[in-house]
Design a protein around this motif. Structure first.
Motif, short mmCIF file in Angstrom:
data_model
loop_
_atom_site.label_atom_id
_atom_site.label_comp_id
_atom_site.label_asym_id
_atom_site.label_seq_id
_atom_site.Cartn_x
_atom_site.Cartn_y
_atom_site.Cartn_z
N MET A 28 -30.22 21.33 10.43
CA MET A 28 -30.64 22.81 10.73
C MET A 28 -29.42 23.53 10.24
SD MET A 28 -31.34 24.25 14.50
CE MET A 28 -30.64 25.84 14.73
N VAL A 29 -29.66 24.93 9.76
CA VAL A 29 -28.39 25.63 9.39
C VAL A 29 -28.32 26.60 10.41
CG1 VAL A 29 -27.98 27.23 7.62
CG2 VAL A 29 -29.38 25.58 7.10
N THR A 30 -26.82 26.73 10.83
CA THR A 30 -26.37 27.52 11.70
C THR A 30 -26.50 28.99 11.40
OG1 THR A 30 -24.11 27.41 11.19
CG2 THR A 30 -25.11 26.06 12.92
N ASP A 31 -26.01 29.43 10.11
CA ASP A 31 -26.17 30.66 9.62
C ASP A 31 -26.88 30.91 8.28
OD1 ASP A 31 -25.50 33.26 8.88
OD2 ASP A 31 -23.26 32.96 8.62
N PRO A 32 -28.18 31.14 8.53
CA PRO A 32 -29.19 31.14 7.37
C PRO A 32 -28.62 32.23 6.14
CG PRO A 32 -30.28 31.99 9.24
CD PRO A 32 -28.90 31.39 9.82
N ILE A 33 -28.14 33.39 6.94
CA ILE A 33 -27.94 34.39 5.44
C ILE A 33 -26.81 33.96 4.91
CG2 ILE A 33 -27.17 36.77 5.32
CD1 ILE A 33 -30.11 36.51 6.67
N ALA A 34 -25.77 33.19 5.15
CA ALA A 34 -24.63 32.53 4.63
C ALA A 34 -25.24 31.52 3.69
CB ALA A 34 -23.50 32.02 5.60
N ASP A 35 -26.22 30.69 3.96
CA ASP A 35 -26.65 29.85 3.30
C ASP A 35 -27.38 30.44 2.19
OD1 ASP A 35 -27.82 26.95 2.94
OD2 ASP A 35 -29.56 27.83 3.02
N TYR A 36 -28.04 31.36 2.53
CA TYR A 36 -28.92 32.23 1.40
C TYR A 36 -27.82 32.69 0.17
CZ TYR A 36 -31.42 36.15 -0.43
OH TYR A 36 -32.03 37.04 -1.53
N LEU A 37 -26.93 33.32 0.74
CA LEU A 37 -25.62 33.73 -0.35
C LEU A 37 -24.98 32.67 -1.03
CD1 LEU A 37 -24.31 36.53 2.08
CD2 LEU A 37 -25.94 36.98 0.25
N THR A 38 -24.77 31.63 -0.49
CA THR A 38 -23.91 30.40 -0.93
C THR A 38 -24.93 29.67 -2.02
OG1 THR A 38 -22.78 30.25 1.05
CG2 THR A 38 -22.77 28.36 -0.55
N ARG A 39 -26.32 29.45 -1.85
CA ARG A 39 -27.14 29.06 -2.64
C ARG A 39 -27.28 29.95 -3.90
NH1 ARG A 39 -31.63 25.42 -0.68
NH2 ARG A 39 -31.00 24.97 1.57
N ILE A 40 -27.34 31.28 -3.96
CA ILE A 40 -27.32 32.33 -5.19
C ILE A 40 -26.03 32.12 -5.89
CG2 ILE A 40 -27.26 34.59 -5.66
CD1 ILE A 40 -29.51 35.03 -3.56
N ARG A 41 -24.81 32.08 -5.08
CA ARG A 41 -23.61 32.17 -5.71
C ARG A 41 -23.49 30.80 -6.47
NH1 ARG A 41 -20.65 31.86 -1.02
NH2 ARG A 41 -21.26 34.02 -0.64
N ASN A 42 -23.92 29.55 -5.84
CA ASN A 42 -23.66 28.24 -6.57
C ASN A 42 -24.68 28.35 -7.68
OD1 ASN A 42 -22.00 27.50 -4.53
ND2 ASN A 42 -23.41 26.22 -3.30
N ALA A 43 -25.81 28.59 -7.71
CA ALA A 43 -26.66 28.55 -8.60
C ALA A 43 -26.39 29.70 -9.83
CB ALA A 43 -28.25 29.31 -8.33
N GLN A 44 -25.66 30.54 -9.57
CA GLN A 44 -24.75 31.28 -10.86
C GLN A 44 -23.72 30.65 -11.28
OE1 GLN A 44 -25.83 36.01 -9.71
NE2 GLN A 44 -23.89 35.21 -8.76
N MET A 45 -23.01 29.96 -10.55
CA MET A 45 -21.73 29.22 -11.11
C MET A 45 -22.17 28.29 -11.98
SD MET A 45 -18.97 29.33 -8.06
CE MET A 45 -19.29 27.71 -7.53
N ALA A 46 -23.54 27.46 -11.72
CA ALA A 46 -24.06 26.37 -12.55
C ALA A 46 -24.82 26.96 -13.64
CB ALA A 46 -24.69 25.64 -11.81
N ASN A 47 -24.80 28.28 -13.84
CA ASN A 47 -25.64 28.96 -14.87
C ASN A 47 -27.27 28.58 -14.72
OD1 ASN A 47 -23.52 30.52 -15.92
ND2 ASN A 47 -22.98 28.98 -17.26
#
Length: 132
Positions: A1-20
């Motif tokens: 379970m994720v405690t902060d879903p908005i932070a998880d959302y932003l992190t997934r986008i950030r990580n996907a961009q860093m991996a192109n």
């Protein structure tokens, strides 16, 4: 379970961009869907698609990159209000993001919107994140 879903959302986008990556899949919620719509309306993502599955659904986001430099359009995704320290602002207290070039996403009593829309409707709320 994720405690902060908005932070998880932003992190997934950030990580996907860093991996192109071209597409990123994120578990859906109504708040995340609205944030995705705002990102699309403001030109930060190429397109999005809401898919239903047996659970909560999935948001597929096609990320946007600059054609000449191949750099992501979103330079910075920053969580402002978090579960341990909520951040609220009145319409006249919204801080400008990157001197007006970026946007802040605000959760208000009239729904989730950008800081400029909230200021024009004269409503305050919880500042969820800053995007530049």
């Amino acid at each position: 379970m994720v405690t902060d879903p908005i932070a998880d959302y932003l992190t997934r986008i950030r990580n996907a961009q860093m991996a192109n990556h071209r597409v990123v899949e994120i578990p859906a919620s109504n708040l995340k869907k609205r944030i995705t719509e705002i990102l699309y309306d403001k030109g930060y993502i190429l397109k999005y698609k809401f898919e239903e599955d047996k659970k909560q659904g999935i948001i597929k986001i096609a990320l946007k990159y600059d054609q000449s430099t191949k750099l992501p359009v979103i330079q910075s995704l920053e969580r402002v209000s978090r579960p341990g320290l909520r951040t609220y602002a009145k319409p006249d207290e919204f801080k400008r993001v990157k001197n007006g070039l970026g946007i802040a996403i605000v959760s208000t009593s009239k729904g989730v919107m950008t800081d400029k829309e909230a200021k024009s409707q004269n409503v305050g709320g919880e500042v969820l994140c800053n995007i530049y």
